[in-house]
Design an enzyme around this catalytic site. Structure first.
Site, mmCIF file in Angstrom:
data_model
loop_
_atom_site.group_PDB
_atom_site.id
_atom_site.type_symbol
_atom_site.label_atom_id
_atom_site.label_comp_id
_atom_site.label_asym_id
_atom_site.label_seq_id
_atom_site.Cartn_x
_atom_site.Cartn_y
_atom_site.Cartn_z
ATOM 1 N N GLU A 1 -34.069 19.464 -46.025
ATOM 2 C CA GLU A 1 -32.806 19.085 -45.586
ATOM 3 C C GLU A 1 -31.357 19.590 -46.035
ATOM 4 O O GLU A 1 -30.148 19.994 -44.854
ATOM 5 C CB GLU A 1 -33.092 18.185 -44.074
ATOM 6 C CG GLU A 1 -32.835 17.000 -44.572
ATOM 7 C CD GLU A 1 -33.353 16.381 -45.471
ATOM 8 O OE1 GLU A 1 -34.661 16.877 -46.045
ATOM 9 O OE2 GLU A 1 -33.136 15.276 -45.804
ATOM 10 N N HIS B 1 -35.499 15.992 -50.527
ATOM 11 C CA HIS B 1 -34.927 17.110 -49.176
ATOM 12 C C HIS B 1 -34.725 17.925 -49.094
ATOM 13 O O HIS B 1 -33.701 18.963 -49.532
ATOM 14 C CB HIS B 1 -33.612 16.061 -48.719
ATOM 15 C CG HIS B 1 -33.606 14.168 -49.230
ATOM 16 N ND1 HIS B 1 -33.120 13.343 -47.804
ATOM 17 C CD2 HIS B 1 -33.691 13.823 -49.695
ATOM 18 C CE1 HIS B 1 -33.581 12.216 -48.665
ATOM 19 N NE2 HIS B 1 -32.855 11.993 -49.709
ATOM 20 N N CYS C 1 -39.054 11.949 -48.529
ATOM 21 C CA CYS C 1 -38.512 11.174 -49.661
ATOM 22 C C CYS C 1 -38.830 9.779 -48.564
ATOM 23 O O CYS C 1 -39.601 9.207 -48.527
ATOM 24 C CB CYS C 1 -36.744 11.213 -49.668
ATOM 25 S SG CYS C 1 -36.007 10.171 -50.886
HETATM 26 N N1 GLN Z 1 -34.206 5.104 -53.023
HETATM 27 C C1 GLN Z 1 -35.149 5.452 -50.634
HETATM 28 C C2 GLN Z 1 -36.429 3.988 -50.662
HETATM 29 O O1 GLN Z 1 -37.002 3.721 -52.001
HETATM 30 C C3 GLN Z 1 -35.886 6.579 -50.822
HETATM 31 C C4 GLN Z 1 -34.512 7.563 -51.149
HETATM 32 C C5 GLN Z 1 -34.249 8.731 -49.884
HETATM 33 O O2 GLN Z 1 -34.553 8.886 -48.691
HETATM 34 N N2 GLN Z 1 -32.994 9.846 -50.353
HETATM 35 O O3 GLN Z 1 -36.587 4.166 -49.597
#
Ligand code: GLN
Length: 185
Positions: free
Chosen positions: A170, A168, A79
């Protein structure tokens, strides 16, 4: 085998739980000195990419991680980690810039903050995927292997020693993405 987990902000404890479940030694990286320890791989967790990026710069961890990525250290970015690895971020500043990808932050919009789905991943079959204000990859270079798509958007990819997921793994009980990463070591 020993994995470092970047533990500046975000969902780092959950990665530790996954690695513990797989019986893989791991430690948290909170400062520059922690990154000098021996490690076979690094996990950059989800969280807020702007915050993690700022802390990486302040702690002088940006260059060492970038160099390690270029020298072949296996790195898994989930992410926000996917955003930090990308060469280009739509509506954002490049951080590590080591993966030949263009990434759109908050790609599913503010309305659809988070959702769960299931899709095939690499050669390992269908896996559960949890998306939280997630990005996706809008462009990937030739060296990038696409591992998963959801609704036609790239949500997991690998470039040699670098693995990135928009979701994610995890936050599910499924250990297979972590096992996939360990197989890259
Ligand atoms: N929206 C977040 C960002 O721009 C990322 C979200 C996440 O890691 N769950 O960093």
């Amino acid at each position: 085998m020993k994995i470092g987990i970047l533990a500046l902000q975000g969902a780092f404890i959950e990665h530790k739980i996954m690695l513990d479940a797989l019986d893989v030694e791991n430690f948290e990286i909170r400062q520059r000195a922690d990154f000098s320890r021996d490690m076979d791989g690094l996990i950059i967790p989800g969280g807020e990419s702007t915050v993690i990026g700022k802390l990486l710069a302040e702690l002088e961890l940006l260059e060492p991680i970038k160099n390690a990525a270029e020298n072949g250290l296996p790195i898994f970015g989930a992410c926000a980690g996917m955003i930090l690895l990308a060469q280009k971020i739509i509506d954002g500043m490049t951080c590590l810039g080591v993966m030949d990808t263009v990434v759109r932050r908050n790609a599913y919009g503010r309305q659809l903050g988070s959702f769960r789905t299931q899709a095939p991943f690499g050669g390992i079959g269908e896996i559960p995927m949890v998306f939280i204000r997630a990005p996706y990859i809008t462009e990937a270079g030739e060296a990038v292997e696409i591992l998963a798509t959801v609704d036609g958007n790239i949500v997991a990819a690998r470039q040699n020693n670098l693995l990135a997921t928009a979701f994610h793994p995890e936050l599910t009980g499924d250990l297979r993405v972590h096992q996939y990463f360990l197989s890259m070591l």
